[in-house]
Write a protein that holds these residues in place. Structure first.
Motif, mmCIF file in Angstrom:
data_model
loop_
_atom_site.group_PDB
_atom_site.id
_atom_site.type_symbol
_atom_site.label_atom_id
_atom_site.label_comp_id
_atom_site.label_asym_id
_atom_site.label_seq_id
_atom_site.Cartn_x
_atom_site.Cartn_y
_atom_site.Cartn_z
ATOM 1 N N ASP B 54 3.772 59.019 73.184
ATOM 2 C CA ASP B 54 3.049 58.589 71.980
ATOM 3 C C ASP B 54 3.690 59.293 70.773
ATOM 4 O O ASP B 54 3.800 60.523 70.763
ATOM 5 C CB ASP B 54 1.572 59.017 72.166
ATOM 6 C CG ASP B 54 0.727 58.711 70.961
ATOM 7 O OD1 ASP B 54 1.130 57.859 70.142
ATOM 8 O OD2 ASP B 54 -0.364 59.329 70.846
ATOM 9 N N ILE B 55 4.101 58.503 69.788
ATOM 10 C CA ILE B 55 4.783 59.121 68.640
ATOM 11 C C ILE B 55 4.151 58.689 67.328
ATOM 12 O O ILE B 55 3.889 57.510 67.100
ATOM 13 C CB ILE B 55 6.293 58.775 68.665
ATOM 14 C CG1 ILE B 55 6.888 59.462 69.889
ATOM 15 C CG2 ILE B 55 6.988 59.264 67.384
ATOM 16 C CD1 ILE B 55 8.313 59.279 70.104
ATOM 17 N N THR B 56 3.906 59.682 66.473
ATOM 18 C CA THR B 56 3.412 59.408 65.128
ATOM 19 C C THR B 56 4.533 59.762 64.162
ATOM 20 O O THR B 56 5.187 60.802 64.336
ATOM 21 C CB THR B 56 2.190 60.320 64.814
ATOM 22 O OG1 THR B 56 1.241 60.158 65.864
ATOM 23 C CG2 THR B 56 1.551 59.983 63.479
ATOM 24 N N THR B 57 4.773 58.923 63.154
ATOM 25 C CA THR B 57 5.752 59.293 62.122
ATOM 26 C C THR B 57 4.997 59.566 60.817
ATOM 27 O O THR B 57 3.964 58.944 60.554
ATOM 28 C CB THR B 57 6.813 58.188 61.897
ATOM 29 O OG1 THR B 57 6.142 56.985 61.578
ATOM 30 C CG2 THR B 57 7.674 57.981 63.119
ATOM 31 N N ALA B 58 5.506 60.494 60.031
ATOM 32 C CA ALA B 58 4.776 60.882 58.819
ATOM 33 C C ALA B 58 5.723 61.410 57.754
ATOM 34 O O ALA B 58 6.872 61.765 58.044
ATOM 35 C CB ALA B 58 3.766 61.974 59.173
ATOM 36 N N ASP B 59 5.202 61.460 56.533
ATOM 37 C CA ASP B 59 5.935 62.052 55.420
ATOM 38 C C ASP B 59 5.738 63.569 55.493
ATOM 39 O O ASP B 59 4.647 64.080 55.212
ATOM 40 C CB ASP B 59 5.374 61.488 54.101
ATOM 41 C CG ASP B 59 6.004 62.141 52.882
ATOM 42 O OD1 ASP B 59 6.868 63.025 53.060
ATOM 43 O OD2 ASP B 59 5.619 61.776 51.761
ATOM 44 N N PHE B 60 6.772 64.312 55.853
ATOM 45 C CA PHE B 60 6.642 65.754 56.077
ATOM 46 C C PHE B 60 6.611 66.557 54.780
ATOM 47 O O PHE B 60 6.442 67.770 54.817
ATOM 48 C CB PHE B 60 7.763 66.265 57.001
ATOM 49 C CG PHE B 60 7.472 66.096 58.471
ATOM 50 C CD1 PHE B 60 6.666 65.072 58.931
ATOM 51 C CD2 PHE B 60 8.013 66.967 59.412
ATOM 52 C CE1 PHE B 60 6.395 64.908 60.287
ATOM 53 C CE2 PHE B 60 7.754 66.830 60.763
ATOM 54 C CZ PHE B 60 6.951 65.799 61.207
ATOM 55 N N THR B 61 6.785 65.890 53.634
ATOM 56 C CA THR B 61 6.611 66.639 52.389
ATOM 57 C C THR B 61 5.104 66.750 52.086
ATOM 58 O O THR B 61 4.705 67.497 51.211
ATOM 59 C CB THR B 61 7.333 65.972 51.188
ATOM 60 O OG1 THR B 61 6.804 64.671 50.978
ATOM 61 C CG2 THR B 61 8.834 65.901 51.406
ATOM 62 N N ASP B 62 4.290 66.001 52.827
ATOM 63 C CA ASP B 62 2.837 66.020 52.639
ATOM 64 C C ASP B 62 2.205 66.830 53.783
ATOM 65 O O ASP B 62 1.775 66.296 54.807
ATOM 66 C CB ASP B 62 2.341 64.558 52.630
ATOM 67 C CG ASP B 62 0.839 64.457 52.474
ATOM 68 O OD1 ASP B 62 0.156 65.506 52.400
ATOM 69 O OD2 ASP B 62 0.345 63.316 52.443
ATOM 70 N N ILE B 63 2.137 68.141 53.584
ATOM 71 C CA ILE B 63 1.668 69.050 54.644
ATOM 72 C C ILE B 63 0.191 68.806 54.982
ATOM 73 O O ILE B 63 -0.213 68.882 56.142
ATOM 74 C CB ILE B 63 1.876 70.534 54.212
ATOM 75 C CG1 ILE B 63 3.373 70.827 54.012
ATOM 76 C CG2 ILE B 63 1.271 71.506 55.212
ATOM 77 C CD1 ILE B 63 4.196 70.979 55.264
ATOM 78 N N GLU B 64 -0.612 68.471 53.959
ATOM 79 C CA GLU B 64 -2.053 68.261 54.205
ATOM 80 C C GLU B 64 -2.270 67.124 55.202
ATOM 81 O O GLU B 64 -3.096 67.231 56.111
ATOM 82 C CB GLU B 64 -2.797 67.989 52.887
ATOM 83 C CG GLU B 64 -2.899 69.215 51.972
ATOM 84 C CD GLU B 64 -3.393 70.474 52.688
ATOM 85 O OE1 GLU B 64 -4.455 70.385 53.351
ATOM 86 O OE2 GLU B 64 -2.720 71.527 52.599
ATOM 87 N N THR B 65 -1.518 66.022 55.032
ATOM 88 C CA THR B 65 -1.659 64.901 55.969
ATOM 89 C C THR B 65 -1.119 65.298 57.341
ATOM 90 O O THR B 65 -1.737 64.992 58.372
ATOM 91 C CB THR B 65 -0.914 63.648 55.439
ATOM 92 O OG1 THR B 65 -1.418 63.371 54.140
ATOM 93 C CG2 THR B 65 -1.101 62.443 56.336
#
Ligand SMILES: Cc1ncc(COP(=O)(O)O)c(C=O)c1O
Lengths: 64, 320
Positions: B54-65
């Motif tokens: 299971d993989i989630t991708t995210a914007d890593f400049t947004d630490i809160e998310t």
């Protein structure tokens, strides 16, 4: 005119047009091939020519 | 160089990435990947999903998310330090610390940065990988990769590394070994050139925007100042008019700099990111990602800086 420092990086990198038929194939170590423009990239990316060593290499293709 | 205990040398950058991921993740695990990573690593994510991961991708400049994305079965966090092509920089110290709070490993692909710019293990990362094809090889004539970590983690990876056959041949190992001796010298010259070139591009009227962490207006400039050493990387992107014909004309007009599907070599090269991603995303998705016809990426080499500035300046006249 380019400075000596720049000249050294480019001198001798161009293909020799009078050396295209060696009896044994040359070794192609280049990790990438020069692309002429964005259309040429599309052509290369669709298998039209070599552009990235890991994707395709003339020596590997000769062997494969 | 990376302050790990052991390095495995692989047959390519993508071989080190796949070896690392296939040895550390198994069916039922969850992993979080930065969305701003190398295109083929994104393709690898689909393969991992096929194996039940299971993989989630995210914007890593947004630490809160990012904080909200961890699950009980999250095993690994994967990122690059500097994104391609818009050069966003992530706070690797915060990301690693967050991962450790959740008993996860942090894997960093530091290809764009090299240990001269950052040593991610010093900021808490567990595994650092490189495409040695780029800066370590440095002369665009060899393909390779590396995985650096602690003995304990490498022991978990080594068996898959051997079974997947991801080892590098002797000749390429020899070439990269020789190249590494000048990595510091090359990086110093390339980093200095990138800084000067980025500033010069800003002053060219055809250039609408320059993306380079060394510029004060870059969104992560302060973070880059804090975590990067010796410079801000050698990658610069810039935006001109969104006109593909003119972009092609610009590429034809460059006298020394070449368009190449690689980076990190001693000679300056450019790439056209939207062409590289066209097959994988719709035009709308590309536009949202900021990838338009007028975006050009530079991998700065070690030429005389005056020659470089002169070449870009004259070629950019096609946009005037
Ligand atoms: C950031 C990054 N990681 C990994 C790779 C893959 O490297 P290789 O082509 O050596 O497999 C690349 C290649 O461009 C890259 O840019």
């Amino acid at each position: 005119m380019l400075s000596e420092n720049t000249e050294i990086l480019y001198r001798g990198t161009e293909q020799k047009p009078n050396a295209l038929s060696p009896e044994t194939p040359p070794i192609y170590p280049a990790s990438a091939y020069i692309i002429d423009d964005t259309r040429d990239y599309e052509f290369a990316n669709n298998g039209g020519k070599y552009f990235y060593n890991r994707t395709a290499n003339p020596n590997r293709d000769g062997l494969g | 160089m990376e302050n790990g205990e052991i390095t495995l040398i692989c047959s390519s950058g993508i071989a080190d990435i796949s070896t690392t991921l296939f040895s550390l993740l198994k069916s039922g695990d969850h992993a979080i990947f930065s969305k701003d990573i190398y295109g083929e690593t994104i393709e690898l994510i689909s393969m991992l999903r096929n194996f039940g991961i299971d993989i989630t991708t995210a914007d890593f400049t947004d630490i809160e998310t990012l904080k909200t994305l961890f699950k009980a079965n999250t095993k690994l966090v994967y990122t690059e330090i500097m994104a391609n092509p818009l050069t966003q920089v992530v706070d690797i110290e915060k990301i690693s610390s967050l991962a450790h709070q959740h008993n996860c490993l942090t894997v960093v692909d530091s290809t764009f940065t090299t240990p001269f710019v950052i040593k991610p293990i010093n900021f808490g990362a567990d595994i650092v990988i490189h495409s040695l094809t780029k800066f370590f090889g440095g002369h665009s004539d060899v393909t390779g990769g590396s995985i650096t970590s602690s003995k304990e983690i490498i022991n978990k990876i080594r068996h898959s590394y051997l079974l997947l056959g991801a080892v590098l041949d002797a000749n390429s190992s020899w070439l990269i070994h020789r190249s590494i001796k000048t990595l510091g010298l090359r990086m110093k010259a390339q980093l200095n050139n990138a800084y000067t070139l980025a500033k010069a591009l800003k002053n060219i009227s055809a250039v609408k925007e320059v993306y380079y962490p060394g510029l004060e207006e870059h969104p992560q400039h302060k973070l880059a100042e804090k975590i990067l050493s010796n410079g801000y990387g050698t990658m610069i992107s810039f935006r001109v008019e969104d006109n593909r014909d003119k972009v092609d004309q610009f590429i034809h007009s460059l006298k020394t700099v070449k368009y190449l599907g690689t980076l990190g070599g001693i000679r300056t090269t450019i790439a056209h990111p939207v062409s590289a991603f066209r097959g994988e995303f719709t035009n709308e998705e590309l536009y949202k990602m900021g990838l338009t016809e007028g975006l050009i990426r530079i991998s700065t080499g070690a030429e005389d800086i005056n020659d470089l500035i002169a070449d870009f300046t004259q070629a950019l006249e096609v946009f005037v």
